[in-house]
Design a protein around this motif. Structure first.
Motif, PDB file in Angstrom:
ATOM      1  N   LEU A 264       7.764  -8.080 -54.861  1.00  0.00           N
ATOM      2  CA  LEU A 264       8.153  -6.728 -55.245  1.00  0.00           C
ATOM      3  C   LEU A 264       8.959  -6.801 -56.529  1.00  0.00           C
ATOM      4  CD1 LEU A 264       9.526  -5.401 -51.815  1.00  0.00           C
ATOM      5  CD2 LEU A 264       7.182  -5.296 -52.652  1.00  0.00           C
ATOM      6  N   GLN A 265       8.706  -5.889 -57.451  1.00  0.00           N
ATOM      7  CA  GLN A 265       9.497  -5.780 -58.663  1.00  0.00           C
ATOM      8  C   GLN A 265      10.170  -4.412 -58.678  1.00  0.00           C
ATOM      9  OE1 GLN A 265       7.524  -6.831 -62.310  1.00  0.00           O
ATOM     10  NE2 GLN A 265       6.348  -8.469 -61.352  1.00  0.00           N
ATOM     11  N   SER A 266      11.471  -4.422 -58.949  1.00  0.00           N
ATOM     12  CA  SER A 266      12.234  -3.179 -58.873  1.00  0.00           C
ATOM     13  C   SER A 266      13.404  -3.221 -59.849  1.00  0.00           C
ATOM     14  CB  SER A 266      12.770  -2.976 -57.451  1.00  0.00           C
ATOM     15  OG  SER A 266      13.663  -1.882 -57.391  1.00  0.00           O
ATOM     16  N   LYS A 267      13.752  -2.055 -60.375  1.00  0.00           N
ATOM     17  CA  LYS A 267      14.950  -1.943 -61.205  1.00  0.00           C
ATOM     18  C   LYS A 267      16.189  -1.648 -60.352  1.00  0.00           C
ATOM     19  CE  LYS A 267      13.098  -0.805 -65.755  1.00  0.00           C
ATOM     20  NZ  LYS A 267      11.694  -1.093 -65.494  1.00  0.00           N
ATOM     21  N   HIS A 268      15.985  -1.534 -59.035  1.00  0.00           N
ATOM     22  CA  HIS A 268      17.090  -1.221 -58.125  1.00  0.00           C
ATOM     23  C   HIS A 268      17.103  -2.282 -57.029  1.00  0.00           C
ATOM     24  CE1 HIS A 268      17.106   2.629 -60.200  1.00  0.00           C
ATOM     25  NE2 HIS A 268      15.821   2.713 -59.953  1.00  0.00           N
ATOM     26  N   LEU A 269      17.547  -3.470 -57.369  1.00  0.00           N
ATOM     27  CA  LEU A 269      17.444  -4.617 -56.472  1.00  0.00           C
ATOM     28  C   LEU A 269      18.133  -4.367 -55.134  1.00  0.00           C
ATOM     29  CD1 LEU A 269      16.688  -7.516 -55.820  1.00  0.00           C
ATOM     30  CD2 LEU A 269      18.726  -8.264 -57.065  1.00  0.00           C
ATOM     31  N   GLN A 270      19.365  -3.933 -55.145  1.00  0.00           N
ATOM     32  CA  GLN A 270      20.114  -3.788 -53.902  1.00  0.00           C
ATOM     33  C   GLN A 270      19.473  -2.752 -52.976  1.00  0.00           C
ATOM     34  OE1 GLN A 270      24.350  -3.300 -54.361  1.00  0.00           O
ATOM     35  NE2 GLN A 270      24.608  -2.448 -52.315  1.00  0.00           N
ATOM     36  N   THR A 271      19.101  -1.603 -53.540  1.00  0.00           N
ATOM     37  CA  THR A 271      18.503  -0.537 -52.729  1.00  0.00           C
ATOM     38  C   THR A 271      17.167  -0.972 -52.138  1.00  0.00           C
ATOM     39  OG1 THR A 271      19.561   1.100 -54.151  1.00  0.00           O
ATOM     40  CG2 THR A 271      17.788   1.870 -52.736  1.00  0.00           C
ATOM     41  N   THR A 272      16.332  -1.593 -52.976  1.00  0.00           N
ATOM     42  CA  THR A 272      15.013  -2.036 -52.510  1.00  0.00           C
ATOM     43  C   THR A 272      15.145  -3.121 -51.454  1.00  0.00           C
ATOM     44  OG1 THR A 272      14.105  -1.532 -54.697  1.00  0.00           O
ATOM     45  CG2 THR A 272      12.766  -2.911 -53.254  1.00  0.00           C
ATOM     46  N   LEU A 273      16.033  -4.082 -51.684  1.00  0.00           N
ATOM     47  CA  LEU A 273      16.219  -5.173 -50.732  1.00  0.00           C
ATOM     48  C   LEU A 273      16.758  -4.643 -49.401  1.00  0.00           C
ATOM     49  CD1 LEU A 273      16.117  -8.190 -50.159  1.00  0.00           C
ATOM     50  CD2 LEU A 273      18.421  -8.387 -51.132  1.00  0.00           C
ATOM     51  N   ALA A 274      17.698  -3.704 -49.455  1.00  0.00           N
ATOM     52  CA  ALA A 274      18.259  -3.133 -48.231  1.00  0.00           C
ATOM     53  C   ALA A 274      17.179  -2.424 -47.413  1.00  0.00           C
ATOM     54  CB  ALA A 274      19.391  -2.165 -48.575  1.00  0.00           C
ATOM     55  N   GLU A 275      16.336  -1.658 -48.099  1.00  0.00           N
ATOM     56  CA  GLU A 275      15.261  -0.950 -47.407  1.00  0.00           C
ATOM     57  C   GLU A 275      14.266  -1.931 -46.803  1.00  0.00           C
ATOM     58  OE1 GLU A 275      12.744   1.978 -45.884  1.00  0.00           O
ATOM     59  OE2 GLU A 275      14.839   2.085 -46.571  1.00  0.00           O
ATOM     60  N   LEU A 276      13.937  -2.987 -47.552  1.00  0.00           N
ATOM     61  CA  LEU A 276      13.006  -3.996 -47.058  1.00  0.00           C
ATOM     62  C   LEU A 276      13.568  -4.686 -45.820  1.00  0.00           C
ATOM     63  CD1 LEU A 276      10.391  -5.670 -47.489  1.00  0.00           C
ATOM     64  CD2 LEU A 276      11.772  -7.225 -48.894  1.00  0.00           C
ATOM     65  N   MET A 277      14.840  -5.065 -45.855  1.00  0.00           N
ATOM     66  CA  MET A 277      15.455  -5.746 -44.712  1.00  0.00           C
ATOM     67  C   MET A 277      15.516  -4.828 -43.498  1.00  0.00           C
ATOM     68  SD  MET A 277      16.015  -8.774 -45.794  1.00  0.00           S
ATOM     69  CE  MET A 277      17.126  -9.459 -44.561  1.00  0.00           C
ATOM     70  N   ALA A 278      15.774  -3.548 -43.734  1.00  0.00           N
ATOM     71  CA  ALA A 278      15.824  -2.594 -42.620  1.00  0.00           C
ATOM     72  C   ALA A 278      14.460  -2.470 -41.956  1.00  0.00           C
ATOM     73  CB  ALA A 278      16.298  -1.238 -43.128  1.00  0.00           C
ATOM     74  N   ARG A 279      13.420  -2.416 -42.753  1.00  0.00           N
ATOM     75  CA  ARG A 279      12.066  -2.316 -42.196  1.00  0.00           C
ATOM     76  C   ARG A 279      11.688  -3.588 -41.452  1.00  0.00           C
ATOM     77  NH1 ARG A 279       8.166   0.961 -46.452  1.00  0.00           N
ATOM     78  NH2 ARG A 279       9.647   2.637 -46.955  1.00  0.00           N
ATOM     79  N   ALA A 280      12.094  -4.740 -41.998  1.00  0.00           N
ATOM     80  CA  ALA A 280      11.787  -6.010 -41.341  1.00  0.00           C
ATOM     81  C   ALA A 280      12.483  -6.086 -39.981  1.00  0.00           C
ATOM     82  CB  ALA A 280      12.215  -7.169 -42.236  1.00  0.00           C
ATOM     83  N   ALA A 281      13.734  -5.655 -39.927  1.00  0.00           N
ATOM     84  CA  ALA A 281      14.474  -5.678 -38.664  1.00  0.00           C
ATOM     85  C   ALA A 281      13.875  -4.702 -37.665  1.00  0.00           C
ATOM     86  CB  ALA A 281      15.942  -5.340 -38.930  1.00  0.00           C
ATOM     87  N   GLN A 282      13.504  -3.533 -38.130  1.00  0.00           N
ATOM     88  CA  GLN A 282      12.956  -2.498 -37.252  1.00  0.00           C
ATOM     89  C   GLN A 282      11.626  -2.931 -36.639  1.00  0.00           C
ATOM     90  OE1 GLN A 282      12.424   1.257 -39.215  1.00  0.00           O
ATOM     91  NE2 GLN A 282      11.645   2.281 -37.374  1.00  0.00           N
ATOM     92  N   ASN A 283      10.824  -3.659 -37.416  1.00  0.00           N
ATOM     93  CA  ASN A 283       9.490  -4.039 -36.960  1.00  0.00           C
ATOM     94  C   ASN A 283       9.413  -5.508 -36.537  1.00  0.00           C
ATOM     95  OD1 ASN A 283       7.634  -1.580 -37.661  1.00  0.00           O
ATOM     96  ND2 ASN A 283       8.954  -1.861 -39.459  1.00  0.00           N
ATOM     97  N   GLN A 284      10.594  -6.172 -36.494  1.00  0.00           N
ATOM     98  CA  GLN A 284      10.671  -7.572 -36.075  1.00  0.00           C
ATOM     99  C   GLN A 284       9.733  -8.461 -36.895  1.00  0.00           C
ATOM    100  OE1 GLN A 284       9.919  -7.326 -31.804  1.00  0.00           O
ATOM    101  NE2 GLN A 284      12.117  -7.186 -31.414  1.00  0.00           N
ATOM    102  N   VAL A 285       9.799  -8.269 -38.205  1.00  0.00           N
ATOM    103  CA  VAL A 285       8.993  -9.053 -39.145  1.00  0.00           C
ATOM    104  C   VAL A 285       9.880 -10.108 -39.796  1.00  0.00           C
ATOM    105  CG1 VAL A 285       7.640  -9.007 -41.269  1.00  0.00           C
ATOM    106  CG2 VAL A 285       7.392  -7.157 -39.588  1.00  0.00           C
ATOM    107  N   GLU A 286       9.449 -11.352 -39.713  1.00  0.00           N
ATOM    108  CA  GLU A 286      10.217 -12.429 -40.353  1.00  0.00           C
ATOM    109  C   GLU A 286       9.786 -12.557 -41.808  1.00  0.00           C
ATOM    110  OE1 GLU A 286      10.969 -17.267 -39.982  1.00  0.00           O
ATOM    111  OE2 GLU A 286       9.911 -16.172 -38.382  1.00  0.00           O
TER     112      GLU A 286
END
Length: 313
Positions: A264-286
């Motif tokens: 993923l490429q983003s100009k908003h690293l913290q926001t994008t990473l936080a959203e990605l981690m939240a989705r991974a936790a919610q869906n139990q994706v490693e």
């Protein structure tokens, strides 16, 4: 020193050509730049970008083929005698007499200056006091660079050109040089720097310009230049589809999937990473081999080079 608010260096439409007729090569193709009093301006670029040709015009060592250039309020080539005593110049390579000692070389240079600093003080600043009696030919490459720097600063210049000042220096000597440059800035000196060490430009520069193929492609503070680039997030996951990456474009500028590897490429690293981690936790994706990297000056530098090559292809 002059406290004028006028730029120390002004260049408009600066061009530098070599040869004539069919053999003409234009190394600098219309450069505009201003350097403010008291700032450190770093001119970066790929090999052959036109940095040295630009510097030679600003230093008064060569005339511009076209355009207007003013340094300390004067034409640096035609009126060089009016400003040379106010400048210090450190070239990529110096032509010291090899048979003279360090002290003799410094004494010879000292005699050409109107308001020189004491020789002992200069040699101490560049850590060459204990090498004062050594012939120049016996110095290491790094020691010769430090002698270069000391002589460039001996005349108490208000404008200093440093062309690759830390080439050949070990890390400790490089940091000593950085501290010496910072002290110049604290005294109100203006510094123009070229370097291949991007970390050096990041550490010292107030503003940076990146040249490629004879033109300036971008200019600004480190933060402004880096902000033009995307941060990167990479990970492995066989279950990436569960993250619903298709709904991420609002946060990610670009999404690439190659097998199990996702970038993923983003100009908003913290926001994008936080959203990605939240989705991974919610869906139990490693997220295997997860890496998150902020944008960098090196990334901006490489993007300019790669973009120009792709346009030429």
């Amino acid at each position: 020193m002059d406290t004028s608010t006028e730029p120390v260096i002004q260049a408009t439409g600066l061009r530098r050509r070599y040869g004539r007729g069919r053999n003409t090569f234009e190394a600098v193709r219309g450069v505009d730049l201003d350097v403010a009093r008291g700032e450190l301006f770093a001119l970066l670029g790929t090999n052959g970008a036109g940095k040295t040709s630009t510097l030679e015009v600003l230093e008064g060592l060569a005339p511009a083929s076209d355009g207007q250039v003013r340094v300390l309020g004067h034409d640096p080539y035609r009126q060089r005698q009016q400003i040379i005593s106010r400048m210090g110049i450190m070239l990529q390579q110096a032509g010291f007499p090899e048979s003279l000692t360090v002290a003799e070389t410094a004494t010879m240079w000292h005699g050409t200056l109107s308001t020189p600093r004491p020789i002992a003080s200069v040699l101490a600043d560049v850590q060459l006091s204990e090498r004062a009696g050594v012939p120049v030919k016996s110095l290491s490459g790094g020691e010769k660079r430090r002698l270069d720097l000391g002589l460039a600063l001996m005349g108490r210049p208000e404008l200093v050109f440093l062309d690759e000042p830390t080439t050949g220096l070990d890390p400790q000597s490089r940091h000593v040089t950085w501290n010496l440059v910072r002290s110049l800035l604290d005294e109100g000196c203006t510094v123009v720097l070229t370097t291949h060490y991007l970390a050096e430009a990041e550490e010292l520069a107030d503003r940076i310009a990146i040249m490629h193929q004879g033109v300036i492609h971008t200019e600004g503070t480190v933060a402004q230049i880096v902000a033009t680039q995307n941060a990167r997030i990479e990970f492995d996951s066989p279950d990436a589809r569960l993250l619903d990456l298709a709904s991420l474009p609002a946060l990610a500028e670009r999404i690439e999937v190659s097998g199990e590897r996702v970038e993923l490429q983003s100009k908003h690293l913290q926001t994008t990473l936080a959203e990605l981690m939240a989705r991974a936790a919610q869906n139990q994706v490693e997220l295997g081999r997860l890496q998150a990297r902020s944008a960098s000056l090196e990334q901006a530098f490489m993007a300019i080079s790669e973009q120009s090559h792709s346009l030429a292809a």
